[in-house]
Design an enzyme around this catalytic site. Structure first.
Site, PDB file in Angstrom:
ATOM      1  N   LYS A 103      41.386  39.224  41.560  1.00 49.54           N
ATOM      2  CA  LYS A 103      41.955  40.031  39.950  1.00 49.54           C
ATOM      3  C   LYS A 103      41.096  41.265  39.982  1.00 49.54           C
ATOM      4  CE  LYS A 103      43.632  36.034  40.435  1.00 49.54           C
ATOM      5  NZ  LYS A 103      43.624  34.942  39.456  1.00 49.54           N
TER       6      LYS A 103
HETATM    7  C1  LIG Z   1      44.102  33.240  39.431  1.00 53.52           C
HETATM    8  C2  LIG Z   1      44.747  32.892  38.690  1.00 53.52           C
HETATM    9  C3  LIG Z   1      44.620  32.830  37.563  1.00 53.52           C
HETATM   10  C4  LIG Z   1      43.254  31.022  37.258  1.00 53.52           C
HETATM   11  O1  LIG Z   1      42.298  32.244  37.539  1.00 53.52           O
HETATM   12  P1  LIG Z   1      41.336  31.337  38.238  1.00 53.52           P
HETATM   13  O2  LIG Z   1      40.133  31.926  38.677  1.00 53.52           O
HETATM   14  O3  LIG Z   1      41.512  30.989  39.471  1.00 53.52           O
HETATM   15  O4  LIG Z   1      41.165  29.707  37.633  1.00 53.52           O
HETATM   16  C5  LIG Z   1      45.749  32.012  36.432  1.00 53.52           C
HETATM   17  N1  LIG Z   1      46.810  32.617  36.107  1.00 53.52           N
HETATM   18  C6  LIG Z   1      47.797  33.660  37.233  1.00 53.52           C
HETATM   19  C7  LIG Z   1      48.824  33.953  36.774  1.00 53.52           C
HETATM   20  C8  LIG Z   1      46.744  33.627  38.299  1.00 53.52           C
HETATM   21  O5  LIG Z   1      46.877  34.462  39.007  1.00 53.52           O
END
Ligand SMILES: *Cc1c(COP(=O)(O)O)cnc(C)c1O
Length: 404
Positions: free
Chosen positions: A193
């Site tokens: 992210k």
């Molecule tokens: C990564 C992600 C999440 C959740 O994040 P985590 O930290 O991996 O639990 C939720 N929604 C989307 C669209 C994502 O890409």
């Protein structure tokens, strides 16, 4: 000879020296648990909460263990319980319906448009049909729908909106930070992210009652006064005997490496957008390929790019994926019958059955998706675009006809 790309689509930048130094400080004093503070020390997690609240303009912020945890915690704090229907877009990632299902609630999928955003007309129809009171809106791959229109529909129907901003940290809609339209917003600081602490999540909101509940749920014991951007103690009084502790806190080590990254984020957003533009420019006017034009009201973060091979046969799309892969370019396709790695589709989530969504199916059959890590140079991006352009062109030329 054919050009090849040798970079890695999953290699992030190193953690900055400032963040490494902050991590060493925490490791040296050993107080990794967020409530392990001395005297009137304000821990790293509390400081991150304060700074992220400021960054988004939210009144309150809670740091937690993951983005998925933030979503689940937000749904619970919003009063969602077993058997409740929660609407969400059909184009999203597995942790989104997963967070709904974890509560014993029922995901109901809403169609998406060719712009990869929730179809607001279909949303209105789904609200009327299901009587759902909650929308978990996923800004999937950073595409933001018309938030003014969406909020008008949801407010009129008294549907609470929780935003999944895993791909829109640092983005805006009409000058308002993504995550500031609904009741609450959830962010992920997982490695892929916009900030990287391996795992991690952030939850923001303006509502004191909601955030007091979320804080207690996150496993605050009775130490909520050590939070950085939490409501006043009075907000907890009526809740603290009735809210279960579902541990999912963030620790000081992760927060320590995130705080410098928050300062670095605006420069990274600019770097992502330069890469996005380089790929987009290289792909423009490729016969058979449609660019997703971004609305003027959207200030996006181009950490990934998608394009559409509209109405192409599945085999032809797979040929493009294979030919690009042979030249080092990793494209993800959401049209496959079986889930692959991070890429799965609403009808793969059999624990959440529902009707087929023909519009979404058509979109997902034609969408290709690519990460743009900051380890790519602008030259890399131009090369990647040349490869895609050549391979899309080669397959397109050999197609008998494109059936509308
Ligand atoms: C990564 C992600 C999440 C959740 O994040 P985590 O930290 O991996 O639990 C939720 N929604 C989307 C669209 C994502 O890409």
């Amino acid at each position: 000879m054919n050009e090849r790309f040798d970079g890695s689509f999953t290699q992030q930048e190193p953690i900055s020296e400032a963040a490494q130094a902050a991590a060493m400080t925490v490791l040296n004093h050993g107080r990794l648990h967020r409530y392990n503070t001395v005297g009137d020390e304000v821990g790293e997690v509390a400081l991150l909460e304060r700074e992220f609240a400021e960054f988004t303009g939210a009144r309150y912020c809670l740091a937690v263990a993951s983005g998925g945890y933030a979503i689940g915690c937000a749904l619970r704090a919003a009063g969602v319980g077993p058997g409740d229907t929660v609407l969400t877009n059909a184009f999203t990632l597995a942790p989104v319906p997963g967070a709904i299902a974890a509560l014993g609630a029922v995901p109901a999928f809403v169609e998406v448009t060719e712009a990869l955003v929730i179809d607001i007309d279909h949303l209105a129809a789904c609200i009327a049909e299901t009587g759902a009171r909650t929308l978990l809106l996923s800004h999937m791959r950073g595409h933001i729908c018309d938030m003014d229109a969406l909020m008008a529909v949801c407010n009129a129907a008294q549907v609470q909106v929780i935003e999944d901003c895993a791909h829109t940290m640092g983005a805006q809609w009409r000058g308002t930070p993504s995550g500031r339209h609904g009741l609450a917003a959830c962010y992920s600081t997982q490695t892929y992210k916009h900030m990287n602490s391996g795992e991690g999540g952030l939850l923001i909101a303006d509502d004191a009652d909601f955030m007091a509940r979320a804080t207690l749920l996150s496993g605050s014991y009775m130490l909520y006064d050590r939070h950085g951007a939490a409501p006043d103690a009075s907000a907890f009084e009526a809740l603290k005997y009735d809210t279960p502790n579902i541990s999912g806190r963030m620790d000081n080590l992760r927060a320590a490496i995130l705080r410098p990254q928050l300062t670095e984020l605006p420069a990274k957003v600019a770097a992502w957008n330069a890469r996005y533009l380089a790929v987009e420019t290289g792909l423009r006017d490729t016969p058979g390929l449609q660019i997703l034009e971004r609305p003027a009201a959207e200030a996006y973060v181009g950490s990934s790019i998608q394009f559409l091979l509209r109405d192409w046969a599945a085999q032809a799309v797979q040929d493009v994926v294979a030919r690009c892969a042979a030249r080092g370019v990793e494209l993800k396709w959401f049209g496959a019958d079986a889930p692959h790695g991070f890429t799965s589709r609403y009808d793969h989530w059999r624990y959440a059955p529902g009707p087929q969504l023909p519009q979404t199916d058509k979109v997902l059959r034609g969408i290709l998706d690519m990460r743009l890590p900051l380890t790519f140079s602008l030259d890399d991006c131009a090369l990647i675009a040349r490869i895609i352009r050549a391979e899309v062109g080669a397959v397109f030329q050999s197609m008998p006809e494109v059936t509308p």
